[in-house]
Design an enzyme around this catalytic site. Structure first.
Site, PDB file in Angstrom:
ATOM      1  N   GLU A 116      28.492  44.199  24.247  1.00 21.86           N
ATOM      2  CA  GLU A 116      28.875  42.817  24.577  1.00 21.86           C
ATOM      3  C   GLU A 116      28.023  41.790  23.826  1.00 21.86           C
ATOM      4  O   GLU A 116      27.946  40.627  24.211  1.00 21.86           O
ATOM      5  CB  GLU A 116      28.777  42.569  26.089  1.00 21.86           C
ATOM      6  CG  GLU A 116      29.648  43.455  26.949  1.00 21.86           C
ATOM      7  CD  GLU A 116      31.152  43.315  26.706  1.00 21.86           C
ATOM      8  OE1 GLU A 116      31.558  42.426  25.915  1.00 21.86           O
ATOM      9  OE2 GLU A 116      31.916  44.107  27.281  1.00 21.86           O
ATOM     10  N   HIS A 139      24.999  39.638  32.182  1.00 19.95           N
ATOM     11  CA  HIS A 139      26.309  40.129  32.620  1.00 19.95           C
ATOM     12  C   HIS A 139      26.112  41.298  33.571  1.00 19.95           C
ATOM     13  O   HIS A 139      25.256  42.150  33.335  1.00 19.95           O
ATOM     14  CB  HIS A 139      27.139  40.573  31.403  1.00 19.95           C
ATOM     15  CG  HIS A 139      28.346  41.370  31.765  1.00 19.95           C
ATOM     16  ND1 HIS A 139      29.378  40.848  32.520  1.00 19.95           N
ATOM     17  CD2 HIS A 139      28.692  42.666  31.506  1.00 19.95           C
ATOM     18  CE1 HIS A 139      30.308  41.771  32.684  1.00 19.95           C
ATOM     19  NE2 HIS A 139      29.919  42.884  32.088  1.00 19.95           N
ATOM     20  N   HIS A 141      28.166  43.510  37.306  1.00 23.17           N
ATOM     21  CA  HIS A 141      29.387  43.797  38.066  1.00 23.17           C
ATOM     22  C   HIS A 141      29.133  43.667  39.569  1.00 23.17           C
ATOM     23  O   HIS A 141      29.197  44.668  40.292  1.00 23.17           O
ATOM     24  CB  HIS A 141      29.859  45.223  37.759  1.00 23.17           C
ATOM     25  CG  HIS A 141      30.038  45.532  36.306  1.00 23.17           C
ATOM     26  ND1 HIS A 141      29.972  46.809  35.793  1.00 23.17           N
ATOM     27  CD2 HIS A 141      30.290  44.723  35.239  1.00 23.17           C
ATOM     28  CE1 HIS A 141      30.179  46.788  34.482  1.00 23.17           C
ATOM     29  NE2 HIS A 141      30.362  45.535  34.116  1.00 23.17           N
ATOM     30  N   GLU A 169      24.359  26.368  50.653  1.00 19.37           N
ATOM     31  CA  GLU A 169      23.548  26.101  49.461  1.00 19.37           C
ATOM     32  C   GLU A 169      24.285  26.300  48.133  1.00 19.37           C
ATOM     33  O   GLU A 169      23.758  25.958  47.077  1.00 19.37           O
ATOM     34  CB  GLU A 169      22.276  26.950  49.498  1.00 19.37           C
ATOM     35  CG  GLU A 169      21.375  26.503  50.635  1.00 19.37           C
ATOM     36  CD  GLU A 169      19.984  27.077  50.583  1.00 19.37           C
ATOM     37  OE1 GLU A 169      19.714  27.925  49.719  1.00 19.37           O
ATOM     38  OE2 GLU A 169      19.169  26.661  51.414  1.00 19.37           O
ATOM     39  N   HIS A 210      36.418  42.662  36.468  1.00 19.77           N
ATOM     40  CA  HIS A 210      35.338  43.261  35.672  1.00 19.77           C
ATOM     41  C   HIS A 210      33.948  42.862  36.179  1.00 19.77           C
ATOM     42  O   HIS A 210      33.156  43.727  36.542  1.00 19.77           O
ATOM     43  CB  HIS A 210      35.516  42.875  34.189  1.00 19.77           C
ATOM     44  CG  HIS A 210      34.507  43.500  33.279  1.00 19.77           C
ATOM     45  ND1 HIS A 210      34.825  43.988  32.036  1.00 19.77           N
ATOM     46  CD2 HIS A 210      33.171  43.700  33.429  1.00 19.77           C
ATOM     47  CE1 HIS A 210      33.738  44.499  31.475  1.00 19.77           C
ATOM     48  NE2 HIS A 210      32.719  44.323  32.295  1.00 19.77           N
TER      49      HIS A 210
HETATM   50 ZN   LIG Z   1      30.699  44.853  32.153  1.00 17.38          ZN
END
Ligand SMILES: [Zn+2]
Length: 270
Positions: A116, A139, A141, A169, A210
């Site tokens: 990525e 990144h 999940h 919040e 994802h």
């Molecule tokens: Zn991922």
């Protein structure tokens, strides 16, 4: 040279990856982190003139030319970062307008940066353009945010408003809201371009079915941003199937704006 494993940025990176794994956000080789480093920060620990390998990136990012990043490796497991940081992490410097990355440290098993990398680098460029203090792209999940993309409308205003309503919040932590991408093929320049475009207006970008991208000025802030959104999504997944009796109203949201000196994204509150 000082021991790079003792560097503040390295210790924080290892702790963050370990903590993300512990939260269940990074199963197997899921997730990736990139941290922008200054040349001054790294020269205490390595010789920036000593290039170990040059790795093509497959994209262009002129605005990041010469910039140095500590980044997680492709196919690597967050759970293993703490045990073998020099295998699972690498320090690279972008050159040739971002078309190549020079490896300065790490990936000692012959590995390379996350698949990525395009989405990370394009997101860095997008965030730096609106916030010069941005250093981190992350990144992962998170379970409930991911679950939410199966049952909630993917409209960005609606998605953001629901998260804001789940914990008091939230609007204080991410007044810029969350942007949402539909399902797209990951690991491509296309999703990188789309993510970077969404990063211009918010520090959180959902990848439907994802995971999520977060950006911030340091690892703690970025982790906390995702943590807060994930907490809100967890509340949503606990109550979505039950009759709603109460919520946080827009009037109360405006009170929070005043009390905490934040401005909710334009047009998101009535
Ligand atoms: Zn991922």
């Amino acid at each position: 040279m000082k021991d790079i494993l003792q560097a503040k940025f390295m210790v924080e990176m290892i702790r963050t990856a370990t903590n993300m794994y512990a939260h269940g956000w990074d199963e197997r080789n899921g997730g990736n982190i990139s941290l922008l480093l200054s040349e001054e920060e790294v020269t205490e620990y390595l010789d920036p003139e000593k290039v170990l390998r040059t790795i093509p990136t497959g994209f262009e990012a002129k605005e990041l030319d010469g910039k140095i990043f500590l980044v997680t490796g492709t196919g690597k497991y967050f759970k293993n970062v703490q045990y073998e940081p020099d295998v699972n992490l690498g320090i690279v410097r972008l050159t040739d307008g971002g078309r190549n990355a020079e490896l300065l440290w790490g990936f000692t098993d012959g590995g390379q940066f996350t698949s990525e990398f395009p989405a990370h680098m394009m997101s860095h460029a997008a965030r730096l353009a609106v916030d010069p203090a941005n250093r981190v792209v992350m990144h992962c999940h998170p379970t409930n945010l991911l679950a939410m993309t199966y049952v909630h409308d993917l409209d960005e205003v609606q998605f953001t408003r629901t998260l804001w309503q789940m914990c008091t919040e939230c609007i204080v932590v991410f007044p810029d809201g969350v942007n949402v991408l539909p399902w797209m093929l990951c690991g491509t320049n296309e999703i990188g371009v789309a993510t970077a475009e969404k990063m211009k207006t918010a520090r959180l970008v959902i990848w439907s079915q994802h995971g999520i991208y977060g950006a911030g000025k340091d690892l703690d802030e970025t982790f906390g941003l995702i943590e807060t959104a994930e907490k809100a999504a967890e509340i949503y997944m606990k109550i979505a199937h039950l009759p709603l009796k109460n919520t946080i109203t827009d009037v109360q949201m405006h009170e929070l704006e005043v009390r905490f000196n934040v401005k909710a994204r334009e047009g998101y509150l009535s």
